[in-house]
Design an enzyme around this catalytic site. Structure first.
Site, short mmCIF file in Angstrom:
data_model
loop_
_atom_site.label_atom_id
_atom_site.label_comp_id
_atom_site.label_asym_id
_atom_site.label_seq_id
_atom_site.Cartn_x
_atom_site.Cartn_y
_atom_site.Cartn_z
N ASP A 507 0.80 -1.24 0.00
CA ASP A 507 0.00 0.00 0.00
C ASP A 507 0.82 1.28 0.00
O ASP A 507 0.32 2.33 0.38
CB ASP A 507 -0.94 0.05 1.22
CG ASP A 507 -2.07 -0.94 1.10
OD1 ASP A 507 -2.24 -1.53 0.03
OD2 ASP A 507 -2.79 -1.12 2.09
N ASP A 726 -7.46 -7.36 10.17
CA ASP A 726 -7.08 -6.20 9.39
C ASP A 726 -7.01 -4.94 10.23
O ASP A 726 -6.35 -3.98 9.88
CB ASP A 726 -8.08 -5.96 8.26
CG ASP A 726 -8.06 -7.05 7.22
OD1 ASP A 726 -6.98 -7.59 6.95
OD2 ASP A 726 -9.12 -7.39 6.68
#
Length: 788
Positions: A507, A726
């Protein structure tokens, strides 16, 4: 995650946000003659010292405004990271929120609520002046005053842990801090309750917290006096402060007079011994013995070149039983090319023995160098920590021997394991991989290591923020304290026969394409931290001939639009060009890391139509050119080659959680003639919105890891270990640098980046990277292909 987490960012919205950030003052005009009057309510929702969130309610007390624009100035060092119900931008301390396209009008007497998550360094004082379309809101601002005395609902004691084992004759500690910043000094006391009087608090019984040190843990030390009984007594200690809810800490004496279970404690059960050199492990006892204990270390059958050179017999007494004693192994020089193994049995009468597997680091084996596909013909390393967690769940043994990646999500993880499920450091895992390699015969072992600690990491997702900050010498620390030690360990000749796959910075670079409207991403871009950091990692790791670099490339629901697709390839190319070795340092790219995008959508095509309407125009597809990961990864590979990367680059796809099986999975295309109904009923990706990324309800295990599954794809992999969260579903104070992201909150109604849809996240989730049993069980139940 640790995890980690992919974040979806729609190109059009990112572009619009950038446009408004630049031109907002010019295009937002109040109609001539309109009387603007307003009242603003600022309400902080959470604050953990480094991150916080707040809601802002705008009440229009004057004439209607269309579109509306709110501005305010931070009094301190605060930055907006994520905002919703408007387009947020920040320049210096000045914040502007522009009405979303779907809600630009604010009529007389109407109100609108907006909100954000942010980061703060120093005092987090609330803003006190707001303007609506350039007019100061003079209505009362009903905001919790930062100078007001904290009430129990705003302030709390944070104590960790609340259960402490104190060795008899020794000490143990717990820490105390405040949950939020006080306006004046706060005294916190610890007092002993009824129970074992041998347990006492020896320091820290009165602690003072100020407006500057409130978030720094202070220790309370407990001691257990030596006695002659055989009882593990306990005592309650009460941590208290005036006006706050007290917290009880239960202290238990770890008695050394014979009640504890005795066992052997061995520092490592897998050791690589360099040929012609030595290596060691340590042994101690788990509890105090009543007399002397002899421990032997005996070599079993196997490679006779490996011997116990010292420490074959160790003696532990009532005074030295806690002190680790060293056993040294040696590997004689020879001329063969076999990395032989030999078990070393650690034993003592009446105790369970422990076997240490010693592997010769043979120096006669020439490094085989890189192969075209490190997964082809290789076995994947099985992380015993994750494997044990998976096997402990009902039915989990079916996948417990699957290869998953090791996540180095902070500096400490290099030596002590990641913040969630893993307790082993990088060298521990590599040693175990060598042992697995020796047991495989001629089959090589591939071990996957996630490099994941850039400064301002995950600048658009608070759940997985990291420890390093650009403004705090983060890039230099990333190089010297993180990448350099990793490279040093990986370059050890003991590991030269392993195929080490480095997954580079999840990311990171995609955020520089789509999220520059966020302050932390702007800082990462303007400082060059992401590009220089990635290039440094590529340079250092490529210099190790058995390391394969795969750079993260987002996923189809992030970079699939034309406005993101090409610019991302260009950025990846320019970043790799900064590395020593240039674009050759990149062996391939990986998509869908820690995300849920379907591998293949079998029941509709992006080029199709329904009742004369293009599939691309549906709400789900939203004009994207890709609807699944396989088509995206293959097309993106072609675009990257056009950008100058080798034609031999291969793609990886993380399939750990994108199976989408179970009863909700469609078995064929819908028969509906309504475009959106057709797409929603036909898609196997059952998320509410393609932008949802956190602990998705209904997800299942995807394709099992395998090499060469499709054209241009090196492997399907499980980089995100299934069952590791997550992000937390609510704010959880922690020392891992991880904030609270509302996209992990199942009650949150979303933001403009996910079309203001519900998050679809599971509740009761722990911090990113920590074991989430309920999620793992769901993934098993919804696995596709189904578990056999």
């Amino acid at each position: 995650m640790g995890p980690r987490l992919s974040s979806w960012r729609r190109a059009a919205m990112a572009a619009a946000a950038m446009l408004l950030a630049v031109t907002g003052l010019a295009v937002m005009q109040t109609p001539a003659g309109a009387a603007v009057a307003c009242q603003v309510t600022y309400a902080k929702q959470w604050d953990n010292g480094s991150g916080f969130g707040a809601n802002i309610t705008i009440n229009n007390l004057g004439d209607a405004v269309n579109p509306w624009r709110l501005t305010f100035t931070w009094p301190g060092n605060q930055t907006v990271q994520q905002g919703w119900n408007g387009t947020w931008s920040q320049s210096g301390q000045n914040v502007t929120v522009v009405a979303p396209s779907w809600g630009g009008s604010l009529g007389s007497g109407q109100s609108v609520q907006i909100g954000f998550n942010g980061q703060v360094s120093g005092t987090n004082t609330n803003p006190t002046s707001f303007s609506l379309n350039g007019t100061v809101c003079n209505g009362p601002i009903t905001s919790p005053s930062p100078s007001a005395s904290p009430s129990p609902t705003q302030q709390a004691l944070v104590v960790s842990p609340t259960s402490v084992s104190v060795p008899e004759g020794g000490t143990a500690t717990y820490s105390v801090r405040l949950q939020s910043q006080p306006s004046s000094n706060v005294t916190v006391t610890t007092s002993a309750g009824s129970g074992d009087s041998n347990l006492t608090a020896t320091s820290g019984t009165s602690l003072t917290f100020t407006s500057s040190n409130w978030n720094t843990p202070q220790n309370v030390t407990l001691a257990a006096a030596q006695d002659s009984d055989s009882t593990n007594g306990s005592r309650t200690f009460t941590v208290a402060s005036s006006g706050l809810t007290s917290v009880n800490v239960t202290a238990t004496e770890a008695d050394d007079d014979g009640t504890q279970t005795q066992s052997l404690v061995v520092s490592s059960t897998a050791v690589t011994v360099p040929e012609g050199g030595t290596a060691s492990y340590t042994v101690r006892l788990a509890a105090a013995p009543s007399g002397n204990v002899t421990v032997t270390n005996t070599a079993g059958s196997g490679d006779s070149n490996i011997t116990v050179s010292s420490g074959a017999s160790l003696t532990f007494t009532t005074s030295n039983w806690q002190t680790p004693q060293t056993v040294t192994l040696a590997a004689a020089q020879d001329s063969d090319q076999t990395a032989g193994t030999r078990p070393i049995v650690v034993a003592s009468s009446g105790l369970t023995s422990v076997t240490v597997t010693a592997t010769e680091g043979d120096d006669d084996i020439s490094n085989p160098g890189r192969v075209d596909n490190p997964y082809a013909g290789a076995a994947g390393y099985v992380n015993p920590d994750w494997s044990a967690s998976a096997a402990s769940e009902p039915g989990g043994s079916a996948v417990a021997n699957t290869s998953t990646a090791i996540w180095l999500d902070r500096i400490a993880a290099i030596t002590s394991g990641s913040a969630g499920n893993n307790s082993k450091g990088l060298r521990d895992h590599l040693d175990l991989a060598v042992a697995q390699d020796a047991a495989n015969g001629s089959t090589p072992v591939t071990i996957q290591v996630v490099i994941y600690n850039l400064p301002n990491r995950d600048c658009s997702a608070l759940a997985s923020n990291g420890e390093l900050k650009v403004a705090q010498d983060g890039l230099n620390r990333y190089k010297t304290e993180y990448i350099d030690p990793i490279a040093s360990i990986m370059s050890d000749t003991a590991y030269r026969n392993l195929r080490i796959v480095a997954i580079i910075e999840i990311d990171s670079l995609p955020n520089l394409v789509t999220n520059l409207n966020l302050a932390a991403c702007q800082e990462a871009k303007n400082s060059g931290a992401y590009e220089q950091g990635v290039a440094y990692a590529l340079s250092k790791l490529y210099a190790i001939p058995n390391v394969y670099n795969y750079v993260d490339a987002g996923h189809h629901g992030w970079l699939g639009w034309d406005s993101n697709f090409g610019p991302s390839a260009v950025l990846f190319g320019s970043t790799a060009a900064l590395a020593t070795g240039g674009k050759a340092t990149v062996h391939g790219f990986i998509t869908n890391t820690a995300n849920y995008s379907a591998l293949v959508e079998p029941y509709f095509s992006v080029s199709g139509s329904v009742n004369g309407q293009q599939i691309r125009s549906s709400r789900w597809v939203d004009w994207n050119f890709y609807i699944d990961e396989l088509s995206f990864a293959q097309a993106f590979r072609t675009r990257l080659i056009q950008e100058g990367f080798s034609s031999n680059i291969g793609m990886l796809i993380d399939t750990s959680r994108n199976g989408w099986g179970g009863s909700a999975r469609p078995t064929g295309p819908s028969t509906s003639t309504d475009l959106n109904t057709f797409v929603n009923a036909s898609k196997v990706d059952r998320r509410i919105h393609a932008g949802n990324w956190c602990n998705q309800s209904g997800a299942g295990l995807g394709e099992r890891p395998r090499a060469n599954p499709a054209t241009g794809i090196d492997a399907y992999v499980w980089v995100k270990p299934p069952g590791e969260s997550d992000g937390s579903s609510e704010a959880i104070p922690n020392n891992e640098g991880k904030g609270f992201d509302r996209m992990c909150d199942p009650t949150y109604g979303g933001n403009d980046r996910n079309g203001n849809n519900a998050t679809g996240a599971l509740g009761n989730a722990p911090l990113s990277g920590h074991w989430f049993s309920a999620q793992f069980r769901q993934l098993l139940a919804n696995a596709y292909p189904p578990l056999s």
